[in-house]
Structure formats: structure tokens, C-alpha cells
Design an enzyme around this catalytic site. Structure first.
Site, PDB file in Angstrom:
ATOM      1  N   THR A   1      17.137  14.616   4.329  1.00 35.15           N
ATOM      2  CA  THR A   1      17.261  15.760   5.236  1.00 35.15           C
ATOM      3  C   THR A   1      17.494  15.303   6.668  1.00 35.15           C
ATOM      4  O   THR A   1      18.275  15.909   7.413  1.00 35.15           O
ATOM      5  CB  THR A   1      16.001  16.631   5.154  1.00 35.15           C
ATOM      6  OG1 THR A   1      15.772  17.001   3.791  1.00 35.15           O
ATOM      7  CG2 THR A   1      16.145  17.879   6.000  1.00 35.15           C
TER       8      THR A   1
ATOM      9  N   GLU B   1     -11.671 -10.394  -9.578  1.00 35.31           N
ATOM     10  CA  GLU B   1     -10.629 -10.563  -8.565  1.00 35.31           C
ATOM     11  C   GLU B   1     -10.289 -12.038  -8.352  1.00 35.31           C
ATOM     12  O   GLU B   1      -9.135 -12.375  -8.060  1.00 35.31           O
ATOM     13  CB  GLU B   1     -11.073  -9.919  -7.247  1.00 35.31           C
ATOM     14  CG  GLU B   1     -11.329  -8.422  -7.324  1.00 35.31           C
ATOM     15  CD  GLU B   1     -10.121  -7.650  -7.831  1.00 35.31           C
ATOM     16  OE1 GLU B   1      -8.975  -8.098  -7.607  1.00 35.31           O
ATOM     17  OE2 GLU B   1     -10.327  -6.590  -8.453  1.00 35.31           O
TER      18      GLU B   1
END
Length: 645
Positions: A233, A449
Site C-alpha cells: 500500500t 539450551e
């Protein structure tokens, strides 16, 4: 791995050159006073009140017949009026009015003599229908009032509908004239290829005679296709700003209404307005709302959406080529559009607006940083490198979140830590300070982790580790962030195999340290299974299935899912069995590989997990240092030593 969130686009604008002077406003049409519509209901209400007041009987006392006879004998009755139906109305000598009724079944001849003896004034009257008529009017007046109210409401509705029927069929396009502030190509950062391709529209609208000399025709329509938030746009507004022509903007959903034929009428009105203001640009945002594929099993054209699409096709194929009208459209679902809408002659050009690359992200970040105070340690190149896959809207949101974080810290300057915190918030969610982990859970997350980080550092084709944290954010209890050394467009089989091993590194670390897995690897398993499935079905990386691809062939702009579930698979049950077996094999082999790597570097795994429990967050250089020290202590050379920038 982390998922990314698509956010709405932001439009920048600046003042354009002054256009021609506006016409003086037309004098307003005199309107009726605001009290006039209420005149009729007020008059009806006054009439009702008057008739009801007249229908109320006068104040008087009602006596039984025996009491009335007693009053006569006592000589306190002054006058009586007897009608032909036996109703008596009279007054006492003290002025009191009374009413009674003479029973017709009794002999009342002595009553007349008693009245004469007491010298009561006797009058006779004949009953009339006045009371009955008044009662009838009182009963009918509410109904009459309701009828009059409906008549008045109907007139008001007819007046509204008269203007509304002209308004229902009118286009809801927002007209942005040339003299209003508009956007230019300079306000659109990056996308040089897209701007170069679409700039010919500007040149055609400014100087159509150049094309007429050589017999060339300007593009009739241009459709922009790309993921949400890439600035389609904004680019369309920049085209209008550069061309300095009226810009009629409308969304596809504005054409569809509950009334049959309204959408087609609005399409006609939209192009009529464009012809009046030619040369002009008509921009239809989210054109898939009105331009979806027509159903092939319907014999008639009774569907309102299809009628609207048919009118749009006729208008785009029917307006004069030299009238200076260009239709721009934007969508993120090109596969849903009707083929007749995409053919040359309607939309001659299809412009793809992709996600920005690293250089374009740097330019976009600089645009969104205008008007903000930045610290010297802010490097937009590093931020752009750490945001692969971000759209322009995502980058705008990132800068805004960094500014909010600076305000929260009572600072007026945005630094690099604010941008890093904003990136974590956009990718992972809000930092959950109240989500306290149990000691055993904290160590389990640290081991998980650490497994991701060490496997990523040990795999040859994996992206470098940037940061490892066990601080909960959103639904994630911890995160291992990797930054690519360069922006990839092609992914080799080795890279995908390493990616599977990294995804399963957390679960492998749990198996090595604790001897069992946990629910913390659910997202890792889902992501690894999806990658392995695509390796088998789309990329031809399975020896059992061979170089065969079963991709859906549709752009996945609205999400990262494959889309095969929506359209159904295009292969047999036997092939599905092979796909399942190969997918399970790839995931299983990746897990075995990750387990073997972590067992070989068990000391580094324990050391990194201990650092995470203590520090909560470490960067990639710490991971490499721990790996180097652990490998030296074991007398084993690491498979990979990578300098972390």
C-alpha cells in the site's frame, strides 16, 4: 527455532507540491428546521390528551338505589335527571352531585310521588351515543397514533432510502487529490527493483505522449503480490505521489454488501469517478476479497461476489486505453484470484514485493528511526543482520518497541540493548519475571539450551550462536538465538541436516544428562518433523522416495505452513507410508547425531549449563570458549572453531 509475527504496515508521508487552486465551496442547500419532523407526532399527542380529558367523567358520588331512596325520604335531594335507560343524575341540597340507577325489575311508581312530596325538581332526558362515541375514540386513538407513527417513520425511511439508494450503490473510495500531502519513492526504503519496475506507470501518467509517438501503450493494471507488511500500500501511495494525479483508494471488502447488485454498482461508480479525474490511479487493496475464483459448478450468476467480479472485469477491459487510468491492486493471496482477472489486458504486470534483504532492512530501519535519538552504539547493520525474515512492518514495530523500552527505563536515548530487548520481545514475547522456575527446572532448561548451543557450534553448516538465555519469555522457558553469517537463498542438504540436529540438540542434552526426555522439547520435535517432511516430499532429499516433489505450488504468504492439508495430498497411501518412514528416519538420525556429539563433549555441556544457571544469559563467544576449553581438557580437537563477531 523461533516463529515471526506479521504486523500491520506503517505509512510515511510528506507534503507534495501545491496543486491548482480549489474551487470555491458551493452554497449549502437550505434544510428544514430540526423541529419540523416532530410536528406531526406532537399534534397527534395533543389530540389524544384532549379526547382523553373529555372522556373522563365529572366528579360525582354514586349511590345505591336504596341509599338514593333514603336520601329522598330525608328531603336532602334537590334535583334529579332521569333518562330513558333508568340512569339518574342529580344534586343534593348541599351541592353534592350523585349518580344512581333505577332497577327496571322493581315497581318504581311510588318513587315519583315521593319526589313530588319532597318538592324535588324532576327532569327527563333521552340517552345519546355521545359517551359511546367518546369511548370508541379513546379506544381507537392509540391504534391511530401507531398508524400515524408508522406513516411518519415510513416517510423518513423513504427520504433516507432515496438518498441511500444513490449512496448504497456509490463507491466508498477514498479520493486523495494531487494537492494533498502524498508519499514519494524516497519515503519507501529499499525495494529498488520494485520501484524501477513500477516507475514506468508514473512516467506513463506524466508523459503519455512519449508512448503514443512509438505506438506503445501504458500498463492497464499492475498487481502487487507479497507477504503481509511488506509495504504494498505504501508503494501504491508513492506512485500516486510521484505522478501527482488523483488517487482513488478502496478495499476489496467495500464492494460486497448484503444487497444484490450493490457491488457491481459501486464498481461502475468507482471507474466513473476515475474517468472524471483522469489521469488518475485506482488502487484496490486486498483485491482477493472481491476477485476470488468463481465457482465452476454454479449455472447462474446470482452470487453477489461473482456479479461484482464480472463488473470489475468488464470495467477493466472496457475503459479507454488513452484515458490515463491505471489500476493498482495488492494482495497476499495470489493463488485465490480468478484467472480472468490476472490475464494481460487487465493486469498486465505482476510485481512481487518480497521480504526485504539485509541491505533493505538497514535502509528501512534508518527510515523508521527518523526523529528518534540514538546512542552511538546503535549499528543498523547489526540489527538488520539479526532480523532475517522481518517485514517492513516488523521493523517499524521493532524500533517502536525499543523506544518504549527506553521510556520505561526513564531514558530519552535508544541504545543497542533496547533494540536487543525489543527483538526478543517481538520474537519470543514479553519477559515473564513472575514465571519463577523450580531449581530442578532451572537446571533442566539450562541443559536443554546448552544442548542447542553446543550442537550448533559443532555442526559445520549451522548458523553461529549469538545468545543463549534461560530467562522465560512468552511461552518459551529459554532460547538459543542464531545469526546467519550471510543471507541465504538456497539451502543445501548439509545445512538442513545440521538444522535438524540443532533442533534436537535440546532433547539430546536431556537424554545425555538426565537419561530421559521432557515436555520441553515438544516445539523442537514439531519443527524438526516439519523440516524432515519437506525434505522428503518437496526437496527430493530422500533416497527411498527419490527425486520426486509434492509441493503445493502456492505461495505461503499468510503463514509458514505447507498448505497441503488444505488441498489434500496428491499421492497414494503407499507413498504416504514411505514419507512417514523417511521423515521418522531423518529425525531419528538427527537425534542420534546430536546425542553422539554431546556425549563426546559432555564436559563442555556441563560447564555451559553451569554458566547459564549462574549468569542466566551468555553470548556466542562464551559458547565457543567453553567448547574450546572442554575439548582441550579432553585432548580432542573440536570439529569446528568459529570466531564470533
Amino acid at each position: 527455532m523461533l516463529t515471526q509475527v506479521r504486523l500491520p504496515d506503517r505509512h510515511a508521508s510528506r507534503s507534495a507540491k501545491p496543486g491548482p487552486p480549489r474551487e470555491p465551496p458551493k452554497p449549502a442547500t437550505p434544510t428544514a428546521p430540526s423541529w419540523r419532523p416532530w410536528l406531526l407526532p406532537l399534534a397527534a399527542l395533543v389530540v389524544i390528551l384532549i379526547l382523553v380529558a373529555r372522556a373522563q367523567p365529572s366528579r360525582s358520588t354514586t349511590f345505591p338505589y336504596s341509599a338514593f331512596v333514603g336520601k329522598v325520604e330525608a328531603g336532602v335531594v334537590k334535583t334529579v335527571d332521569i333518562n330513558d335507560k333508568g340512569a339518574v343524575a342529580g344534586t343534593l341540597k348541599d351541592g353534592t352531585r350523585f349518580t344512581t340507577r333505577i332497577p327496571t325489575a322493581l315497581d318504581t311508581s311510588p318513587l315519583e310521588q315521593q319526589l313530588r312530596d319532597k318538592k324535588v325538581e324532576i327532569t327527563a332526558s333521552q340517552s345519546s351515543g355521545g359517551d359511546g362515541l367518546t369511548t370508541l375514540l379513546v379506544l381507537l386513538l392509540p391504534l391511530l397514533f401507531i398508524v400515524m407513527l408508522f406513516w411518519w417513520s415510513g416517510r423518513k425511511a423513504a427520504q433516507t432510502l432515496t438518498g441511500g439508494l444513490g449512496g448504497i450503490g456509490r463507491s466508498r473510495a477514498k479520493i486523495i487529490e494531487a494537492e494533498r500531502p502524498t508519499t514519494r519513492f524516497d519515503d519507501v526504503a529499499g525495494y529498488e527493483g520494485v520501484k524501477q519496475e513500477i516507475s514506468e506507470i508514473v512516467d506513463f501518467l506524466r508523459r503519455p505522449e512519449r508512448y503514443a509517438v512509438v505506438g506503445a501503450k501504458g500498463p492497464r493494471g499492475v498487481i502487487m503480490v507479497g507477504p503481509p507488511g511488506t509495504g504494498k500500500t505504501l508503494i501504491a501511495r508513492a506512485v500516486a505521489g510521484e505522478a501527482e494525479v488523483p488517487f482513488l483508494s478502496v478495499t476489496g471488502s467495500a464492494f460486497v454488501e448484503m444487497f444484490v447488485g450493490v457491488g457491481a454498482s459501486r464498481v461502475r461508480d468507482l471507474f466513473g469517478e476515475a474517468r472524471k479525474r483522469a489521469p488518475s490511479i485506482v488502487f484496490i487493496d486486498e483485491i482477493d476479497a472481491v476477485g476470488s475464483r468463481r465457482a465452476g459448478n454454479r449455472l447462474g450468476g446470482n452470487d453477489e461476489r461473482e456479479q461484482t467480479l464480472n463488473q470489475l472485469l468488464a470495467e477493466m477491459d472496457g475503459f479507454d486505453q488513452g484515458s490515463g487510468i491505471v489500476v493498482l491492486a495488492a494482495t497476499n493471496r495470489p493463488e485465490a484470484l480468478d484467472p480472468a482477472l490476472l490475464r494481460p489486458g487487465r493486469f498486465d504486470r505482476h510485481v512481487t514485493v518480497p521480504l526485504p534483504n539485509q541491505a533493505e532492512r538497514t535502509a528501512i530501519l534508518a527510515v523508521h528511526a527518523r526523529g528518534k535519538t540514538l546512542a552511538p552504539d546503535v549499528d543498523w547493520g547489526i540489527v538488520a543482520r539479526s532480523t532475517p525474515g522481518f517485514s517492513g512492518a516488523d521493523l517499524a514495530n521493532l524500533v517502536n518497541e525499543a523506544a518504549i523500552n527506553a521510556v520505561r527505563a526513564d531514558r530519552a536515548v535508544i541504545d543497542a540493548d533496547d533494540l536487543a530487548t525489543a527483538r526478543d520481545r517481538v520474537l519470543l514475547g514479553r519477559r515473564e519475571s513472575s514465571n519463577a522456575l523450580l531449581p530442578e527446572e532451572r537446571r533442566a532448561v539450562a541443559v536443554h539450551e546448552s544442548g542447542h548451543a553446543l550442537v550448533a557450534a559443532l555442526c559445520e553448516h549451522a548458523d553461529p550462536v549469538a545468545k543463549v538465555t534461560i530467562l522465560p519469555s512468552g511461552p518459551a522457558l529459554g532460547a538459543t538465538e542464531q545469526l546467519p553469517e550471510a543471507e541465504r537463498h538456497l539451502y543445501t542438504e548439509g545445512y538442513l541436516t545440521d538444522l535438524l540436529a540443532v533442533r534436537l540438540g535440546g532433547r539430546a542434552a536431556e537424554l545425555v544428562v538426565f537419561g530421559e526426555g521432557s515436555t520441553g522439547a515438544a516445539d523442537d520435535l514439531a519443527g524438526a518433523t516439519q523440516i524432515a517432511d519437506r525434505m522428503v516430499t518437496e526437496f527430493g532429499l530422500s533416497q527411498a522416495l527419490g527425486p520426486v516433489g509434492y509441493a503445493s505450488g502456492t505461495p505461503r504468504y499468510l503463514g509458514q505452513d505447507n498448505g497441503k492439508e488444505a488441498v489434500g495430498r496428491s499421492y497414494s497411501e503407499h507413498t504416504q507410508r514411505i514419507v512417514d518412514e523417511e521423515t521418522a528416519r531423518l529425525v531419528t538420525e538427527a537425534e542420534k547425531r546430536a546425542v553422539a556429539l554431546l556425549r563426546e563433549h559432555r564436559r563442555a555441556l556441563e560447564a555451559l549449563a553451569g554458566l547459564l544457571v549462574t549468569r542466566e544469559t551468555v553470548d556466542g563467544s562464551v559458547v565457543l570458549d567453553v567448547l574450546e576449553n572442554g575439548a582441550s581438557a579432553q585432548g580432542v580437537s573440536p570439529r569446528r572453531a568459529r570466531a564470533h563477531q
